[in-house]
Design an enzyme around this catalytic site. Sequence first.
Site, PDB file in Angstrom:
ATOM      1  N   HIS A   7       8.141-100.298 127.972  1.00 27.59           N
ATOM      2  CA  HIS A   7       6.987-100.767 128.748  1.00 27.59           C
ATOM      3  C   HIS A   7       6.784 -99.919 130.000  1.00 27.59           C
ATOM      4  CE1 HIS A   7      10.352-103.287 130.401  1.00 27.59           C
ATOM      5  NE2 HIS A   7       9.783-103.018 131.558  1.00 27.59           N
ATOM      6  N   HIS A  79       7.569 -99.034 137.455  1.00 30.89           N
ATOM      7  CA  HIS A  79       8.621 -98.344 136.701  1.00 30.89           C
ATOM      8  C   HIS A  79       8.225 -98.127 135.245  1.00 30.89           C
ATOM      9  CE1 HIS A  79       9.862-102.653 136.046  1.00 30.89           C
ATOM     10  NE2 HIS A  79      10.173-102.227 134.837  1.00 30.89           N
ATOM     11  N   GLU A 130      13.779 -97.662 134.170  1.00 31.47           N
ATOM     12  CA  GLU A 130      14.613 -98.755 133.665  1.00 31.47           C
ATOM     13  C   GLU A 130      15.103 -98.368 132.273  1.00 31.47           C
ATOM     14  OE1 GLU A 130      12.415-102.399 132.918  1.00 31.47           O
ATOM     15  OE2 GLU A 130      14.241-103.611 132.909  1.00 31.47           O
TER      16      GLU A 130
HETATM   17 CO    CO Z   1      10.711-103.632 133.317  1.00 31.67          CO
END
Ligand code: CO
Length: 134
Positions: A7, A79, A130
Amino acid sequence: MLGKLNHVALVVPDLAAAADEWRGRLGASVSAPQALPEHGVTVVFIDTGNSKIELLEPLGEDSPIARFLDRNPDGGMHHLCFEVEDIIASRDHLLAEGARVLGDGEPRTGAHGKPVLFLHPKDWAGTLIELEQV
Ligand code: CO
């Protein structure tokens, strides 16, 4: 080591308004809001078919994204999240390569109930990364 883009996360000042924009103007499929008090955020996910967009709104007094919103009142990209098969092996590999892992370096449980780690934005052109074990 690097897997799929899981994502892209955007911080927004008003989650309900942002969800309405994505749903109404873009015809996006937006999940129900999920409060994650242990992470200080409320999230929705938007399924784009090949990946997801995560919209984040601060939750509580000391939300880790409150400062981001102070600096970026309209919101912004927060992120990128990539999938990895083995988060410990990935962390150890990155540390050996001289990359910096945020916090104490131990994985925490992320928004999908899976172990996650964050990499220092200064190592990645100012982009917080991440890693999520899938
Ligand atoms: Co995230």
